[in-house]
Design a protein around this motif. Sequence first.
Motif, PDB file in Angstrom:
ATOM      1  N   ASN A  52       0.868  -1.188   0.000  1.00 17.45           N
ATOM      2  CA  ASN A  52       0.000   0.000   0.000  1.00 17.45           C
ATOM      3  C   ASN A  52       0.905   1.239   0.000  1.00 17.45           C
ATOM      4  OD1 ASN A  52      -1.656   2.172   0.667  1.00 17.45           O
ATOM      5  ND2 ASN A  52      -3.044   0.887   1.878  1.00 17.45           N
ATOM      6  N   LEU A  53       1.103   1.819  -1.184  1.00 15.89           N
ATOM      7  CA  LEU A  53       2.054   2.919  -1.323  1.00 15.89           C
ATOM      8  C   LEU A  53       1.636   4.151  -0.512  1.00 15.89           C
ATOM      9  CD1 LEU A  53       2.800   2.727  -5.152  1.00 15.89           C
ATOM     10  CD2 LEU A  53       4.345   2.142  -3.298  1.00 15.89           C
ATOM     11  N   LYS A  54       0.331   4.468  -0.559  1.00 15.72           N
ATOM     12  CA  LYS A  54      -0.139   5.663   0.133  1.00 15.72           C
ATOM     13  C   LYS A  54       0.100   5.555   1.628  1.00 15.72           C
ATOM     14  CE  LYS A  54      -4.170   8.654   0.560  1.00 15.72           C
ATOM     15  NZ  LYS A  54      -5.607   8.830   0.252  1.00 15.72           N
ATOM     16  N   ARG A  55      -0.215   4.365   2.173  1.00 18.95           N
ATOM     17  CA  ARG A  55      -0.034   4.169   3.616  1.00 18.95           C
ATOM     18  C   ARG A  55       1.457   4.201   3.994  1.00 18.95           C
ATOM     19  NH1 ARG A  55      -1.415   5.519   8.352  1.00 18.95           N
ATOM     20  NH2 ARG A  55      -1.280   3.907   9.973  1.00 18.95           N
ATOM     21  N   LEU A  56       2.314   3.609   3.138  1.00 16.99           N
ATOM     22  CA  LEU A  56       3.754   3.611   3.410  1.00 16.99           C
ATOM     23  C   LEU A  56       4.283   5.043   3.418  1.00 16.99           C
ATOM     24  CD1 LEU A  56       6.373   2.025   3.854  1.00 16.99           C
ATOM     25  CD2 LEU A  56       6.619   1.854   1.369  1.00 16.99           C
ATOM     26  N   GLU A  57       3.801   5.865   2.483  1.00 21.69           N
ATOM     27  CA  GLU A  57       4.228   7.261   2.418  1.00 21.69           C
ATOM     28  C   GLU A  57       3.804   8.023   3.683  1.00 21.69           C
ATOM     29  OE1 GLU A  57       4.295   9.096  -1.582  1.00 21.69           O
ATOM     30  OE2 GLU A  57       2.964  10.574  -0.696  1.00 21.69           O
ATOM     31  N   GLU A  58       2.588   7.725   4.180  1.00 21.10           N
ATOM     32  CA  GLU A  58       2.105   8.379   5.398  1.00 21.10           C
ATOM     33  C   GLU A  58       2.959   7.986   6.610  1.00 21.10           C
ATOM     34  OE1 GLU A  58      -2.636   8.427   4.124  1.00 21.10           O
ATOM     35  OE2 GLU A  58      -1.923   7.105   5.722  1.00 21.10           O
ATOM     36  N   LEU A  59       3.298   6.708   6.689  1.00 20.23           N
ATOM     37  CA  LEU A  59       4.057   6.226   7.865  1.00 20.23           C
ATOM     38  C   LEU A  59       5.497   6.737   7.863  1.00 20.23           C
ATOM     39  CD1 LEU A  59       2.721   2.552   7.993  1.00 20.23           C
ATOM     40  CD2 LEU A  59       2.246   4.385   9.633  1.00 20.23           C
ATOM     41  N   LEU A  60       6.106   6.810   6.673  1.00 18.05           N
ATOM     42  CA  LEU A  60       7.494   7.277   6.612  1.00 18.05           C
ATOM     43  C   LEU A  60       7.583   8.804   6.609  1.00 18.05           C
ATOM     44  CD1 LEU A  60       9.032   4.801   3.981  1.00 18.05           C
ATOM     45  CD2 LEU A  60       9.182   4.695   6.472  1.00 18.05           C
ATOM     46  N   GLY A  61       6.556   9.464   6.079  1.00 15.33           N
ATOM     47  CA  GLY A  61       6.562  10.927   6.041  1.00 15.33           C
ATOM     48  C   GLY A  61       7.380  11.497   4.911  1.00 15.33           C
ATOM     49  N   VAL A  62       7.722  10.682   3.903  1.00 22.54           N
ATOM     50  CA  VAL A  62       8.491  11.166   2.744  1.00 22.54           C
ATOM     51  C   VAL A  62       7.839  10.602   1.475  1.00 22.54           C
ATOM     52  CG1 VAL A  62      10.654  11.284   4.027  1.00 22.54           C
ATOM     53  CG2 VAL A  62      10.073   9.192   2.805  1.00 22.54           C
ATOM     54  N   PRO A  63       8.104  11.228   0.294  1.00 23.72           N
ATOM     55  CA  PRO A  63       7.547  10.679  -0.948  1.00 23.72           C
ATOM     56  C   PRO A  63       8.065   9.260  -1.216  1.00 23.72           C
ATOM     57  CG  PRO A  63       8.337  12.919  -1.286  1.00 23.72           C
ATOM     58  CD  PRO A  63       8.802  12.509   0.070  1.00 23.72           C
ATOM     59  N   VAL A  64       7.175   8.371  -1.662  1.00 27.57           N
ATOM     60  CA  VAL A  64       7.547   6.998  -2.008  1.00 27.57           C
ATOM     61  C   VAL A  64       7.144   6.765  -3.462  1.00 27.57           C
ATOM     62  CG1 VAL A  64       7.181   4.552  -1.541  1.00 27.57           C
ATOM     63  CG2 VAL A  64       7.245   6.191   0.354  1.00 27.57           C
ATOM     64  N   ILE A  65       8.143   6.493  -4.324  1.00 33.74           N
ATOM     65  CA  ILE A  65       7.903   6.350  -5.760  1.00 33.74           C
ATOM     66  C   ILE A  65       8.254   4.927  -6.191  1.00 33.74           C
ATOM     67  CG2 ILE A  65       8.389   7.282  -8.055  1.00 33.74           C
ATOM     68  CD1 ILE A  65       7.260   9.340  -6.067  1.00 33.74           C
ATOM     69  N   PRO A  66       7.317   4.164  -6.757  1.00 31.90           N
ATOM     70  CA  PRO A  66       7.664   2.829  -7.285  1.00 31.90           C
ATOM     71  C   PRO A  66       8.459   2.957  -8.579  1.00 31.90           C
ATOM     72  CG  PRO A  66       5.368   3.332  -7.737  1.00 31.90           C
ATOM     73  CD  PRO A  66       5.877   4.465  -6.906  1.00 31.90           C
ATOM     74  N   THR A  67       9.544   2.208  -8.712  1.00 30.64           N
ATOM     75  CA  THR A  67      10.386   2.293  -9.914  1.00 30.64           C
ATOM     76  C   THR A  67      10.791   0.905 -10.387  1.00 30.64           C
ATOM     77  OG1 THR A  67      12.421   2.451  -8.598  1.00 30.64           O
ATOM     78  CG2 THR A  67      11.388   4.523  -9.243  1.00 30.64           C
ATOM     79  N   VAL A  68      11.072   0.812 -11.685  1.00 34.92           N
ATOM     80  CA  VAL A  68      11.729  -0.370 -12.281  1.00 34.92           C
ATOM     81  C   VAL A  68      12.897   0.194 -13.072  1.00 34.92           C
ATOM     82  CG1 VAL A  68      11.453  -2.415 -13.717  1.00 34.92           C
ATOM     83  CG2 VAL A  68       9.474  -1.501 -12.461  1.00 34.92           C
ATOM     84  N   ALA A  69      14.049   0.270 -12.435  1.00 35.34           N
ATOM     85  CA  ALA A  69      15.170   1.014 -13.022  1.00 35.34           C
ATOM     86  C   ALA A  69      15.627   0.427 -14.348  1.00 35.34           C
ATOM     87  CB  ALA A  69      16.344   1.051 -12.040  1.00 35.34           C
ATOM     88  N   VAL A  70      15.593  -0.904 -14.510  1.00 34.23           N
ATOM     89  CA  VAL A  70      16.105  -1.502 -15.744  1.00 34.23           C
ATOM     90  C   VAL A  70      15.266  -1.101 -16.953  1.00 34.23           C
ATOM     91  CG1 VAL A  70      17.245  -3.462 -14.638  1.00 34.23           C
ATOM     92  CG2 VAL A  70      14.840  -3.637 -15.291  1.00 34.23           C
ATOM     93  N   THR A  71      13.985  -0.750 -16.746  1.00 36.32           N
ATOM     94  CA  THR A  71      13.153  -0.321 -17.879  1.00 36.32           C
ATOM     95  C   THR A  71      12.926   1.183 -17.881  1.00 36.32           C
ATOM     96  OG1 THR A  71      11.073  -0.596 -16.654  1.00 36.32           O
ATOM     97  CG2 THR A  71      11.937  -2.533 -17.824  1.00 36.32           C
ATOM     98  N   GLY A  72      13.256   1.856 -16.782  1.00 39.57           N
ATOM     99  CA  GLY A  72      13.045   3.296 -16.694  1.00 39.57           C
ATOM    100  C   GLY A  72      11.695   3.671 -16.103  1.00 39.57           C
ATOM    101  N   GLN A  73      10.871   2.685 -15.752  1.00 37.11           N
ATOM    102  CA  GLN A  73       9.545   2.973 -15.185  1.00 37.11           C
ATOM    103  C   GLN A  73       9.677   3.721 -13.859  1.00 37.11           C
ATOM    104  OE1 GLN A  73       7.017  -0.500 -14.717  1.00 37.11           O
ATOM    105  NE2 GLN A  73       5.845   0.483 -13.079  1.00 37.11           N
ATOM    106  N   GLY A  74       8.974   4.830 -13.734  1.00 35.01           N
ATOM    107  CA  GLY A  74       8.942   5.583 -12.479  1.00 35.01           C
ATOM    108  C   GLY A  74      10.088   6.562 -12.304  1.00 35.01           C
ATOM    109  N   ILE A  75      11.077   6.565 -13.199  1.00 38.38           N
ATOM    110  CA  ILE A  75      12.241   7.453 -13.030  1.00 38.38           C
ATOM    111  C   ILE A  75      11.823   8.925 -13.169  1.00 38.38           C
ATOM    112  CG2 ILE A  75      14.505   8.084 -13.933  1.00 38.38           C
ATOM    113  CD1 ILE A  75      14.457   5.432 -12.435  1.00 38.38           C
TER     114      ILE A  75
END
Length: 569
Positions: free
Chosen positions: A125-148
């Motif tokens: 749950n990305l939204k909940r993880l971002e709330e708990l950590l207090g920082v932006p959380v971005i899903p990425t797949v670096a080998v394909t460039g997704q989310g960069i």
Amino acid sequence: MRKILLMGNPNVGKSVVFSRLTGVRVIASNYPGTTVGYTQGLMKVGEETTAVIDVPGTYSLEPTSEAEEIALQMLATGDVVINVIDATNLERNLNLTLQLLEKGVPMVVALNMWDDTGHRGIHINLKRLEELLGVPVIPTVAVTGQGIKELVESIPVARAPKLLPGSHDERWAAIGSIVEQVQQVTHRHHTWLERLGDASARPITGIIIAAVVLVGTFLGIRFIGENLITYVLDPIFEHLWTPVVLFFSDLMGGSGIIHDVLLGNIVAGEVNYIESFGLLTTGLYVPFAMVLPYIVAFYFVLGLLEDVGYLPRLAVLMDTIMHRLGLHGYAIIPMLLGLGCNVPAILATRILESKRERFIAATLISIAVPCAALQAMVIGLVGQRGIQYVAIVYGTLFIVWVVLGFILNRMVKGFSPELLIEIPPYRIPPWRTVLQKLWFRVYGFLHEAIPIILGAVLVMNILHALGVFDVIANFMAPVVTGLLGLPKEAVVALAIGFLRKDVALGMLGPLALTSEQLVVGSVVLAMFFPCIATFVVLLRELGTTGMLKAAAIMLVVALSVGGLLNLIL
């Protein structure tokens, strides 16, 4: 200029993210510890140019290795941290994340390998993880460039919700609470890659698989290398370059000092690219047609083994044997890298925990692990006399590797810590990544080796014309002829070996040595002083005292083994 630090556990894809952000090509592999130094590049964040630094991987801010110490020191220099996390291993990665938050540095979290979470039945749950950590959380797949792109856009809104420093128990309790709230894992069956991965690390099946991989690697390198020579490079030299050489030879009258320096010895209109020893004949043929094909083949196969994820499993299998040499299983990775080039191999010894381990590993690599360029010459030159002589060279180096490691383990004070290594999943590597890494390494070889080889051939031809080598040969003759049983002309080759061992071995070709003498010369050259590039890295990694100790060991071992071979053969 603002600095953005890429920080995270080893083997989470930081180097790939770094390449995506900066366009700077770095070598990334599917095992921990690929980044043992740091690399810096530039990127645009809005209208601002910022420096991006790929920091060595670390599991915590309480360092246990040199690479982790570097990571901790660099944290104080950064303005923003991009914490790269392996999304398939959230619990372990959050330990570093919480420690970074405790430091109060503005941070963004890149939840990398996002595609693998779906394959493994992991839901976050990305939204909940971002709330708990207090920082932006971005899903990425670096080998394909997704989310960069989203990751770059999130940098200006990086936040620093400073947590109060907690104890180990408090931190792990917080991690457990976060994981429980954001992550769900659904049942699924093992894939064939996971079954193969398990079998690769078990003692019996692992040894069988290792033997298959070893034989397959050897055959693959020979197949690629020999076909490149036979069907590509030899025809190019024979049909395209030889007419050019003969044209210039006729233009220069077929003899003279300039002719001999540039084109070497050309007899009856025939160019012998191995023995002519001209700058534009042997000087070009050796690196491009004898060494480069095997370099390409070796780095291609090594890249596949790295990116598939086999090397850490080999480290586990080799752990018991490596402890006999004063190392632990992970040291097998620098050793394998050394079969390509000793320079990155010695740099890779930074992944070992103690100075004692790094000294033993670096010394063994310098003495008993021949680089790909030298191996190409051994196979090409010694192999002409019969496979049994090649076997003697490799067998001798292997025995020296084992015996010297055993002796160093007894003599060098300290102990070898147990192997603590993360085993990555097997992955089918993207061809783009494998080929990029191959080009990166081959370019490095060409960039470093070609000027040295051409320079060495030019200087050697001039010194030979001036008679300088005769003086050196006469001075060293008692050792070379008496102890090693080689003609005094071989002194020149041994001296050139300090610049490039492959060129030095090529110089033994025209000396009309017996097969036994060629074996002795090959072994001594392999074990003698490392090439100048390796020598510089040894000095930097071991310090002056450590380097001098390693050099003294090299001299004693090389002359002892060479003398012994001279008596036996």
